[in-house]
Design a protein around this motif. Structure first.
Motif, mmCIF file in Angstrom:
data_model
loop_
_atom_site.group_PDB
_atom_site.id
_atom_site.type_symbol
_atom_site.label_atom_id
_atom_site.label_comp_id
_atom_site.label_asym_id
_atom_site.label_seq_id
_atom_site.Cartn_x
_atom_site.Cartn_y
_atom_site.Cartn_z
ATOM 1 N N MET A 309 0.839 -1.204 0.000
ATOM 2 C CA MET A 309 0.000 0.000 0.000
ATOM 3 C C MET A 309 0.872 1.251 0.000
ATOM 4 S SD MET A 309 -3.339 0.564 2.345
ATOM 5 C CE MET A 309 -4.625 1.725 1.862
ATOM 6 N N THR A 310 0.846 1.970 -1.128
ATOM 7 C CA THR A 310 1.528 3.264 -1.219
ATOM 8 C C THR A 310 0.563 4.278 -1.844
ATOM 9 O OG1 THR A 310 2.560 2.559 -3.312
ATOM 10 C CG2 THR A 310 3.847 2.297 -1.301
ATOM 11 N N GLY A 311 0.365 4.208 -3.154
ATOM 12 C CA GLY A 311 -0.595 5.108 -3.786
ATOM 13 C C GLY A 311 -2.006 4.914 -3.288
ATOM 14 N N SER A 312 -2.355 3.680 -2.916
ATOM 15 C CA SER A 312 -3.697 3.434 -2.400
ATOM 16 C C SER A 312 -3.908 4.107 -1.052
ATOM 17 C CB SER A 312 -3.969 1.935 -2.299
ATOM 18 O OG SER A 312 -2.943 1.280 -1.584
ATOM 19 N N LEU A 313 -2.824 4.405 -0.324
ATOM 20 C CA LEU A 313 -2.963 5.182 0.908
ATOM 21 C C LEU A 313 -3.381 6.614 0.590
ATOM 22 C CD1 LEU A 313 -2.681 5.481 3.968
ATOM 23 C CD2 LEU A 313 -0.228 5.933 3.621
ATOM 24 N N VAL A 314 -2.825 7.158 -0.477
ATOM 25 C CA VAL A 314 -3.241 8.500 -0.914
ATOM 26 C C VAL A 314 -4.697 8.469 -1.362
ATOM 27 C CG1 VAL A 314 -2.809 10.344 -2.593
ATOM 28 C CG2 VAL A 314 -0.887 9.141 -1.535
ATOM 29 N N GLN A 315 -5.092 7.409 -2.059
ATOM 30 C CA GLN A 315 -6.494 7.272 -2.443
ATOM 31 C C GLN A 315 -7.404 7.228 -1.218
ATOM 32 O OE1 GLN A 315 -6.121 3.702 -4.912
ATOM 33 N NE2 GLN A 315 -6.707 4.905 -6.694
ATOM 34 N N PRO A 347 0.502 1.777 6.848
ATOM 35 C CA PRO A 347 -0.677 1.434 6.041
ATOM 36 C C PRO A 347 -0.845 -0.073 5.839
ATOM 37 C CG PRO A 347 1.099 2.141 4.622
ATOM 38 C CD PRO A 347 1.619 2.258 6.025
ATOM 39 N N ALA A 348 -0.991 -0.798 6.925
ATOM 40 C CA ALA A 348 -1.154 -2.255 6.845
ATOM 41 C C ALA A 348 -2.633 -2.598 6.733
ATOM 42 C CB ALA A 348 -0.528 -2.910 8.062
ATOM 43 N N PHE A 349 -3.308 -2.038 5.741
ATOM 44 C CA PHE A 349 -4.752 -2.205 5.631
ATOM 45 C C PHE A 349 -5.147 -3.655 5.383
ATOM 46 C CE2 PHE A 349 -6.490 2.282 4.773
ATOM 47 C CZ PHE A 349 -5.532 2.845 5.608
ATOM 48 N N ARG A 362 -2.360 -4.635 10.873
ATOM 49 C CA ARG A 362 -3.396 -3.714 10.431
ATOM 50 C C ARG A 362 -2.908 -2.273 10.575
ATOM 51 N NH1 ARG A 362 -4.723 -7.436 8.231
ATOM 52 N NH2 ARG A 362 -6.725 -8.514 8.150
ATOM 53 N N GLY A 363 -3.523 -1.396 9.810
ATOM 54 C CA GLY A 363 -3.085 -0.016 9.747
ATOM 55 C C GLY A 363 -3.164 0.688 11.097
ATOM 56 N N GLU A 492 5.851 -1.768 14.922
ATOM 57 C CA GLU A 492 5.645 -2.752 15.991
ATOM 58 C C GLU A 492 4.211 -2.704 16.529
ATOM 59 O OE1 GLU A 492 7.660 -5.154 17.106
ATOM 60 O OE2 GLU A 492 9.029 -4.606 15.486
ATOM 61 N N HIS A 493 3.620 -1.521 16.547
ATOM 62 C CA HIS A 493 2.239 -1.399 17.022
ATOM 63 C C HIS A 493 1.238 -2.007 16.039
ATOM 64 C CE1 HIS A 493 2.986 1.051 20.573
ATOM 65 N NE2 HIS A 493 3.827 1.784 19.878
#
Length: 541
Positions: A309-315, A347-349, A362-363, A492-493
Motif C-alpha cells: 500500500m503506497t498510492g492506495s494510501l493517498v487514495q 498502512p497495513a490495511f 493492520r493499519g 511494531e504497534h
C-alpha cells in the motif's frame, strides 16, 4: 520485419492502457480505461475479467487513431499485467467462470495456513522461491476450484482454463474459442507458487499440494518470442512479448546488469534488483524471482520486495477521509507543514508484505497529539512510502549483501517531488526518474520489439534511456537514524493485530451466487465500494 511502431498493453490494477512507441522509445499515443473495483467482503478484492477484455477492444482503435497509424504499421504487440491476479474461464464459451481475484486479496488465508500447518512451507520456498502467502496466484486458483467442485472435474478434462491476466488477454487476442493460444510467460508463472524457479516448469508436487489439475494450466514460455498472431482489430500483428508488470518496469528501466534496481510507485510499490544468471538463495524477507528470459537465452534472476500500500494510501486520504480532492493535492497539503509533527502512519490495511510478511498486521496512526493537523497526516502518509522502501532496501542489504548505488523509479507517484526527495533521504542514495515514465508499457514494448528485430539488442535499448530528474540525499544522518527508529516503533504497534487462527486445513466455502447485475462472472458478488474514478496513481500496477 515490417511496421513503424510497437504497441504495448499494460493491464493494471485499476485501469488498462494501450500505448504505441517509435524506434527511440518515445510515446506516440496512450489510450486508457478504468475498470470497476469490487470489494464484496473485508479483504476481498476482485475484478471482472470480461469487462477488462471489452476495454482492450475499445482501446485499440483509440490508440491507433491518436498516432495516425493502422494495424498494418504495428510491428509487434507486447503485454504487461498486474501479476498474481487469477482468472478461470470456459474454453468453449470464452466467458470467465468466477471473479478475477487480485493480488491484494486475502481470502485464501485459510488455505495458506493449512499448508504451513502441514509443514509444507520449506518445500514451497525451496521449489518456488516463494513463502506461502495469500499474495500469490496458486492459492487463489485452489479457492476458486473449491467453490465449485464441478470446475475441478471439468478442468481435469481441459474444459476450464487458468491464467493470469496476460494469459487471458493473449488467449482472447489470438482468437479465444476459435484457436486462442493458451500460454503464460515465465515471470508471471514464477508468481503462482506452482512453478519450479530453477527448471522454469510447473511442479507436480506444488500442483498436488494445491489440488490443481495440470490440464488447465497454460504453457510456460519466455518473455520475448512470438506466442501467436492477433485477430480482430490488430489482425496480423505478432504478439511477441509478455512480462509481469514489475518485471516489465525493470526491463523498461533497462536494468540489464546485476545490481541495477528499480522501484515502481503506484497502488503498491515494488522494488526489484537484477541479480544476474544465478538463482538467488531464498530469503526471509525478500523473494527471488525471474527478472526476464529472452527467447532461448538463460534466464536472468532478481530479488523483489513488494509493498502492498503506497498510492492506495493517498487514495484513502482522498476517498475515505476526504482530506484532498485529487491525489496530486497530497503534496501541496504535505508541504503546508515542515515535518510530520511526530505522527506516523503504517498502512497495513490488508497486512504487511516485505520485509515483515505479516497478514495479521493492520493499519495504525501513532503519535497523535492536539498539535497534529491534516498537513501532518498527509506528510506522514508520504513518509510511510519512503520508510517502507527503506525497509526493503535494508532487507536486501542484510539478506544478500547487495548495496544500492542508485534507485531508478517510475509510476504515477514519482510526480510527487516531496516524496521522491524523502525516498532519497531515507535510502541515502540518488533517486532517478526516466524521461519516459510509462516504463511498464515500455518494457513490454521493448520485449516484443526485440523479438521481431524492431530493436537490435539490449545495448540499443540502453541508449534510449534518458533521465528526467534526479533527487540526491540531503537528510542529516542523525535525523535519518531517529526517523527510521521511530518508524520501526510505529510498525511494531501494527504487527499481529488480527490474532492468528488455530492451524487448520483449508475449509471449502459455500458456492457464491451469481449476481444479477454481472451475469458474466459466476462468483462475483456485488461491489460494496469503489476506488473512485480518478486515474490510477500507478500506471503500472
Amino acid at each position: 520485419m515490417n511496421g513503424t511502431v510497437v504497441a504495448a498493453i499494460d493491464q493494471g490494477t485499476t485501469s488498462t492502457r494501450l500505448m504505441l512507441f517509435d524506434r527511440q522509445g518515445r510515446t506516440l499515443s496512450l489510450a486508457q480505461r478504468e475498470h470497476q473495483q469490487h470489494f464484496p467482503q473485508p479483504g476481498w478484492v476482485q475484478h471482472d475479467a470480461d469487462e477488462i477484455w471489452r476495454h482492450v477492444g475499445r482501446l485499440v482503435p483509440e490508440a491507433l487513431e491518436q498516432a495516425g497509424v493502422d494495424a498494418r504499421q504495428v510491428a509487434a504487440l507486447g503485454i504487461a499485467n498486474q501479476r498474481e491476479t487469477t482468472v478461470v474461464w470456459d474454453r468453449t464459451t470464452g466467458r470467465s467462470l468466477g471473479p478475477a481475484i487480485t493480488w491484494q486479496d486475502t481470502r485464501t488465508s485459510a488455505i495458506v495456513d493449512g499448508l504451513v500447518a502441514r509443514g509444507e512451507a520449506g518445500r514451497i520456498v525451496e521449489t518456488t522461491g516463494l513463502h506461502p502467502h495469500t499474495y500469490f496466484a496458486g492459492p487463489r486458483l485452489r479457492w476458486l476450484l473449491d467453490q465449485r467442485p464441478e470446475l475441478r472435474e471439468r478442468a481435469a478434462r481441459g474444459e476450464v482454463l487458468f491464467g493470469t491476466m496476460e494469459t487471458w488477454l493473449i488467449w482472447n487476442l489470438t482468437g479465444g474459442v476459435d484457436g486462442g493460444v493458451h500460454v503464460t510467460d515465465v515471470t508471471n508463472a514464477s508468481r503462482t507458487m506452482m512453478m519450479d524457479l530453477t527448471t522454469l516448469t510447473w511442479d507436480d508436487t506444488m500442483l498436488d499440494l494445491l489440488d490443481v489439475p495440470r490440464a488447465m494450466l497454460p504453457e510456460i514460455r519466455s518473455n520475448a518470442e512470438v506466442y501467436g498472431t492477433a485477430v480482430g482489430r490488430l489482425a496480423g500483428v505478432p504478439i511477441a512479448g509478455a512480462l509481469g508488470d514489475q518485471q516489465a518496469a525493470l526491463f523498461g528501466q533497462t536494468c540489464f546488469s546485476p545490481g541495477d534496481a528499480k522501484c515502481t510507485y503506484g497502488t503498491g510499490a515494488f522494488l526489484l534488483v537484477n541479480t544476474g544468471s544465478e538463482r538467488p538463495r531464498p530469503g526471509r524477507t525478500v523473494l527471488p524471482t525471474i527478472a526476464y528470459a529472452l527467447g532461448d537465452d538463460a534466464p536472468v534472476y532478481a530479488v523483489e520486495g513488494s509493498i502492498a500500500m503506497t498510492g492506495s494510501l493517498v487514495q484513502w486520504l482522498r476517498d475515505s477521509l476526504e482530506l484532498i480532492e485529487t491525489a496530486p493535492q497530497v503534496e501541496t497539503l504535505a508541504r503546508s507543514v515542515d515535518d510530520n509533527g511526530g505522527c506516523y502512519i503504517v498502512p497495513a490495511f490488508s497486512g504487511l508484505f516485505a520485509p515483515r510478511w505479516d497478514p495479521g498486521a493492520r493499519g495504525t496512526i501513532v503519535g497523535l497529539t492536539s498539535y497534529i493537523r491534516k498537513g501532518h497526516i498527509a506528510r506522514a502518509a508520504l513518509e510511510a512510502t519512503a520508510w517502507q522502501t527503506w525497509e526493503v532496501v535494508e532487507a536486501i542489504r542484510h539478506d544478500l549483501g547487495l548495496t544500492l548505488e542508485t534507485l531508478r523509479v517510475d509510476g504515477g507517484m514519482t510526480s510527487n517531488h516531496l516524496l521522491m526527495q524523502y525516498v532519497a533521504d531515507a535510502l541515502d542514495v540518488p533517486v532517478e526518474r526516466p524521461l519516459v515514465s510509462e516504463t511498464v508499457c515500455l518494457g513490454a514494448a521493448y520485449a516484443a520489439g526485440l523479438t521481431v528485430g524492431y530493436w537490435a539488442d539490449l545495448n540499443t535499448l540502453s541508449h534510449h534511456r534518458h533521465r528526467a530528474a534526479v533527487w540526491r540525499p540531503q537528510m542529516d544522518p542523525a535525523v535519518r537514524a531517529h526517523e527510521s527508529s521511530q518508524w520501526n516503533r510505529a510498525v511494531e504497534h501494527a504487527l499481529g493485530w488480527v490474532p492468528q487462527r488455530p492451524p487448520a486445513a483449508a475449509p471449502r466455502a459455500e458456492r457464491p451466487t451469481r449476481p444479477p447485475e454481472s451475469p458474466s462472472v459466476a462468483a462475483l458478488p456485488p461491489a460494496t465500494s469503489s476506488l473512485g474514478t480518478e486515474s490510477d496513481p500507478d500506471p503500472g500496477r
